[in-house]
Scaffold this motif. Structure first.
Motif, PDB file in Angstrom:
ATOM      1  N   PRO A   1     -34.707 -13.993  28.411  1.00 33.72           N
ATOM      2  CA  PRO A   1     -34.626 -13.118  27.467  1.00 33.72           C
ATOM      3  C   PRO A   1     -33.113 -12.881  27.223  1.00 33.72           C
ATOM      4  O   PRO A   1     -32.906 -12.670  25.707  1.00 33.72           O
ATOM      5  N   ALA A   2     -32.187 -12.643  27.870  1.00 30.88           N
ATOM      6  CA  ALA A   2     -30.670 -12.265  27.805  1.00 30.88           C
ATOM      7  C   ALA A   2     -30.136 -13.761  27.008  1.00 30.88           C
ATOM      8  O   ALA A   2     -29.405 -13.559  25.951  1.00 30.88           O
ATOM      9  N   GLY A   3     -30.352 -14.765  27.369  1.00 27.59           N
ATOM     10  CA  GLY A   3     -29.983 -16.074  26.587  1.00 27.59           C
ATOM     11  C   GLY A   3     -30.540 -16.163  25.221  1.00 27.59           C
ATOM     12  O   GLY A   3     -29.931 -16.516  24.450  1.00 27.59           O
ATOM     13  N   LEU A   4     -31.791 -15.740  25.094  1.00 25.52           N
ATOM     14  CA  LEU A   4     -32.479 -16.090  23.892  1.00 25.52           C
ATOM     15  C   LEU A   4     -31.665 -14.931  22.797  1.00 25.52           C
ATOM     16  O   LEU A   4     -31.509 -15.237  21.896  1.00 25.52           O
ATOM     17  N   TYR A   5     -31.414 -13.666  23.355  1.00 25.14           N
ATOM     18  CA  TYR A   5     -30.631 -12.819  22.591  1.00 25.14           C
ATOM     19  C   TYR A   5     -29.285 -13.285  22.047  1.00 25.14           C
ATOM     20  O   TYR A   5     -28.788 -13.028  21.036  1.00 25.14           O
ATOM     21  N   ALA A   6     -28.508 -13.630  23.238  1.00 23.43           N
ATOM     22  CA  ALA A   6     -27.212 -14.009  23.144  1.00 23.43           C
ATOM     23  C   ALA A   6     -26.764 -15.225  22.371  1.00 23.43           C
ATOM     24  O   ALA A   6     -25.903 -15.308  21.563  1.00 23.43           O
ATOM     25  N   ARG A   7     -27.671 -16.331  22.661  1.00 22.07           N
ATOM     26  CA  ARG A   7     -27.265 -17.632  22.230  1.00 22.07           C
ATOM     27  C   ARG A   7     -28.156 -17.820  20.689  1.00 22.07           C
ATOM     28  O   ARG A   7     -27.810 -18.898  20.177  1.00 22.07           O
ATOM     29  N   ILE A   8     -29.226 -17.100  20.579  1.00 21.91           N
ATOM     30  CA  ILE A   8     -30.053 -17.508  19.251  1.00 21.91           C
ATOM     31  C   ILE A   8     -29.883 -16.510  18.424  1.00 21.91           C
ATOM     32  O   ILE A   8     -29.567 -16.593  17.266  1.00 21.91           O
ATOM     33  N   CYS A   9     -30.606 -15.149  18.718  1.00 24.00           N
ATOM     34  CA  CYS A   9     -30.575 -13.979  17.749  1.00 24.00           C
ATOM     35  C   CYS A   9     -29.192 -13.655  16.961  1.00 24.00           C
ATOM     36  O   CYS A   9     -29.203 -13.440  15.935  1.00 24.00           O
TER      37      CYS A   9
END
Length: 286
Positions: free
Chosen positions: A183-191
């Motif tokens: 979840p942290a990677g989805l937030y930081a790298r995509i959103c």
């Protein structure tokens, strides 16, 4: 049929009336700004006699005196705006990501309760807010101005970003999960990278709000050392002179207004494209 009737003539008359109304509205908008600008370049006695129109000579010294009086307020506003905006963006983006891409019990109910706070007038919370900050000994400090930006400011940002994050194709997130993103990677790298324009627009709105805020700083701050620019201008040039029994020095006051507006003008010149892109991109997603 009336031979004197001409649709083209009637259209021209209506167009002239529209232009006249627009010119009058433009005058109502620009004249106070002009009054501020040329009033800031007059002497005190000259202002009393010729305040409604520009005259010579120009008193440039007014700006030097105003800057010496308000530089501390400008610095305070920059500190409050920068720290408050950083916390606002972090909270808004994280909360929007959670509401848009995570699944948990009661998500929609909680989101509705958060967004419903936008409908509550901020004036209703002034007295309770003052009592809370007084009990926590936060009055007369930067925290009295920064924490409200963190608690009430993110609501509109959550609304904008949640719509944007929810519209991102799920395939992008699935590919990232396959590559090992949590979840942290989805937030930081995509959103976050995809929403930079919206975050920029929220930053501009937050800084402008901190710059123009008058009521809460006047209530929460009595120490001149922590006042922001809007409250500082009133305290330095209007409030103190009124209590002292002397008249307000309007040329210096108008010089302070002009200097206080200059950073916002520069900010908008450099960020206008990002601001418009952020609002339009979110609107398209809606």
């Amino acid at each position: 049929m009336n031979r004197n009737y001409s649709p083209r003539r009637e259209h021209n008359i209506a167009q002239m009336l529209n232009h006249l109304i627009l010119c009058l509205l433009m005058m109502l908008l620009l004249y106070p700004l002009g009054l501020t600008m040329w009033g800031s370049l007059k002497g005190t006695l000259e202002f009393q006699n010729t305040q409604w129109y520009p005259t010579l000579p120009l008193w440039i010294e007014n700006y030097k005196e105003a800057y010496r009086a308000i530089w501390r307020y400008l610095l305070n506003t920059i500190i409050v705006g920068a720290v408050g905006t950083a916390g606002l963006l972090l909270q808004a983006s994280v909360a929007a990501f959670v509401f848009a891409r995570m699944k948990f019990l009661g998500k929609e109910v909680l989101y509705t309760l958060v967004i419903s706070l936008m409908m509550v007038p901020s004036i209703l919370s002034l007295v309770p807010l003052y009592m809370i900050y007084k009990s926590l000994n936060l009055l007369n400090s930067y925290w009295a101005l920064i924490v409200p930006m963190w608690t009430t400011g993110p609501i509109f940002g959550i609304f904008l970003l949640r719509v944007f994050f929810a519209a991102i194709p799920e395939e992008i997130f699935e590919a990232a999960r396959i590559d090992g993103c949590g979840p942290a990677g989805l937030y930081a790298r995509i959103c976050v990278p995809l929403s930079l324009s919206i975050l920029g627009a929220l930053s501009v709105m937050s800084v402008i709000g901190a710059w123009n805020d008058l009521l809460w700083p006047v209530i929460a701050i009595s120490d001149n050392k922590y006042m922001t620019i809007s409250a500082g201008l009133v305290n330095r040039f209007v409030g103190s002179s009124a209590m002292g029994g002397s008249s307000t020095n309007y040329p210096i006051l108008f010089s302070g207004y002009s200097l206080a507006s200059l950073p916002l003008i520069i900010l908008f010149l450099f960020t206008s494209r990002t601001y418009v892109q952020g609002l339009t991109s979110s609107a398209v997603k809606m």
